[in-house]
Design a protein around this motif. Structure first.
Motif, short mmCIF file in Angstrom:
data_model
loop_
_atom_site.label_atom_id
_atom_site.label_comp_id
_atom_site.label_asym_id
_atom_site.label_seq_id
_atom_site.Cartn_x
_atom_site.Cartn_y
_atom_site.Cartn_z
N TRP A 72 0.83 -1.20 0.00
CA TRP A 72 0.00 0.00 0.00
C TRP A 72 0.87 1.25 0.00
O TRP A 72 0.63 2.19 -0.77
CB TRP A 72 -0.91 -0.05 1.23
N ILE A 73 1.90 1.26 0.86
CA ILE A 73 2.84 2.40 0.91
C ILE A 73 3.53 2.56 -0.43
O ILE A 73 3.65 3.67 -0.95
CB ILE A 73 3.88 2.19 2.04
N TRP A 90 1.22 4.13 -3.02
CA TRP A 90 1.02 5.57 -2.84
C TRP A 90 2.27 6.36 -3.24
O TRP A 90 2.17 7.43 -3.84
CB TRP A 90 0.61 5.89 -1.41
N TYR A 91 3.45 5.83 -2.90
CA TYR A 91 4.68 6.52 -3.32
C TYR A 91 4.79 6.56 -4.84
O TYR A 91 5.20 7.56 -5.42
CB TYR A 91 5.92 5.84 -2.73
N LEU A 134 2.26 6.54 -6.98
CA LEU A 134 1.27 7.49 -7.46
C LEU A 134 1.75 8.93 -7.29
O LEU A 134 1.68 9.74 -8.21
CB LEU A 134 -0.07 7.30 -6.73
N LEU A 135 2.27 9.25 -6.11
CA LEU A 135 2.78 10.60 -5.87
C LEU A 135 3.97 10.92 -6.78
O LEU A 135 4.09 12.05 -7.28
CB LEU A 135 3.17 10.76 -4.40
#
Length: 129
Positions: free
Chosen positions: A12-13, A16-17, A19-20
């Motif tokens: 999950w982390i 998100w990294y 995506l950012l």
């Protein structure tokens, strides 16, 4: 599976990294040409784009990126091949043209044996770290 017990959370982390990172690189890739265009206008004609004009051009680049990435794979592959060729050709052209149009040339010893402490002369900082 690869992360063991913490795998889902680490995945999950990571997601998100990623995506950012994709958002940041897309934004930077669209903002860089706007900054270069504005600098070129300032240097050549002492004209500066308004912030609204800069934002409009930025949105245009974002829209162009969206359209290009929505194309079928065949079209996108041809576009990537063209940009690869153009990047390679421009480097070759610059590598051949720039030395040819220089008004003077320094000897090879200057390139390989001359050292200037740029940090100290331009900033006054004497600490090498």
């Amino acid at each position: 599976i690869l992360g063991g017990r913490g795998g889902p959370f680490l995945g999950w982390i990571t997601g998100w990294y990623n995506l950012l990172g994709q958002i940041a690189i897309t934004t930077a890739a669209a903002a860089a040409p706007v900054v270069m265009l504005n600098a070129m206008l300032q240097l050549a004609w002492e004209y500066s784009l308004s912030p609204l004009a800069q934002y409009g051009i930025f949105l245009g680049f974002i829209a162009l990126a969206g359209v290009l990435n929505s194309m079928p794979g065949r079209v996108l592959a041809n576009f990537i091949a063209f940009t690869l060729f153009w990047n390679f050709a421009s480097v070759v052209i610059m590598a051949l043209t720039l030395p040819a149009v220089q008004p003077f040339h320094r000897p090879a010893k200057f390139l390989w044996a001359t050292y200037y402490d740029v940090m100290q002369t331009s900033t006054g900082i004497t600490n090498n770290v």
